[in-house]
Design an enzyme around this catalytic site. Structure first.
Site, PDB file in Angstrom:
ATOM      1  N   GLY A 110       1.264  -1.144   0.109  1.00 32.04           N
ATOM      2  CA  GLY A 110      -0.336   0.083   0.120  1.00 32.04           C
ATOM      3  C   GLY A 110       0.738   1.162  -0.006  1.00 32.04           C
ATOM      4  O   GLY A 110       0.876   1.987  -1.136  1.00 32.04           O
ATOM      5  N   ASP A 111       1.380   1.205   1.038  1.00 32.87           N
ATOM      6  CA  ASP A 111       2.557   2.870   1.642  1.00 32.87           C
ATOM      7  C   ASP A 111       4.205   2.245   1.475  1.00 32.87           C
ATOM      8  O   ASP A 111       4.781   2.901   2.040  1.00 32.87           O
ATOM      9  CB  ASP A 111       2.156   3.453   2.118  1.00 32.87           C
ATOM     10  CG  ASP A 111       1.750   2.474   3.770  1.00 32.87           C
ATOM     11  OD1 ASP A 111       2.255   1.441   3.475  1.00 32.87           O
ATOM     12  OD2 ASP A 111       1.519   3.974   4.676  1.00 32.87           O
TER      13      ASP A 111
END
Length: 195
Positions: A110-111
């Site tokens: 995701g990040d």
């Protein structure tokens, strides 16, 4: 010959003419993350293996950086996933601007991102690139009229000092990144060093 057999032969010939080109396109598409256009986990793993083999053969050093964004979840919560997606695209663009064309930037979650810095002189060179990335991501992003500020934690591991294989090196970079997070975020940590 029957119409069915002619149709089947024609489709088969078309497939054989297009397969090579389609395969190249498909492989290129499958090796990138659709949102950011960065390398995906599979392509990064392949490049890491190649760099490791080359470095072992030629007695070279390289670095692996693990990067986790600070304050990304609140952006999604406050502005929505569309803004979060635009932010990830901006992050990808800035990170690519901080490395050489021979290096690899990948989005692995995701990040979460990883960077492979090929043929470096040592820790100082890798830390300089990490600082360049950290500083770049610290600058505000202008998205839909909003100034959005994030930061990042970066863990740095150098081959062969911090690992002699993919798993060892990755584990060291990951552990250094988590140490930076535990110490409050927005920091860079070199593997094997304390706070």
């Amino acid at each position: 010959p029957s119409l069915k057999r002619l149709r089947s032969t024609s489709v088969s010939k078309t497939k054989s003419r297009c397969t090579s080109k389609q395969r190249r396109c498909l492989n290129g598409w499958l090796s990138k993350t659709p949102l950011t256009g960065l390398a995906n986990r599979s392509l990064f793993s392949d490049r890491l293996k190649q760099t490791l083999a080359l470095s072992q053969r030629n007695n070279l050093r390289f670095a692996q950086l693990f990067i986790d964004l600070d304050r990304f979840k609140p952006v999604n919560d406050r502005f929505g996933h569309g803004t979060g997606d635009l932010l990830l695209k901006g992050v990808a663009s800035r990170m690519l601007g901080c490395v050489r064309a021979s290096d690899t930037v990948a989005r692995i979650g995701g990040d979460e991102f990883v960077v492979l810095l090929c043929e470096i002189d040592g820790a100082a060179g890798a830390l300089a690139v990490a600082e360049k990335i950290r500083a770049s991501l610290s600058e505000p992003f202008l998205i839909d009229g909003e100034h959005i500020r994030i930061g990042c934690c970066i863990g740095v591991a150098i081959y062969p000092e911090h690992g002699k294989n993919e798993i060892g090196l990755s584990a060291q970079a990951d552990a250094a990144m988590y140490l930076a997070k535990q110490e409050g975020g927005h920091q860079i940590r070199l593997a094997g060093t304390g706070g």
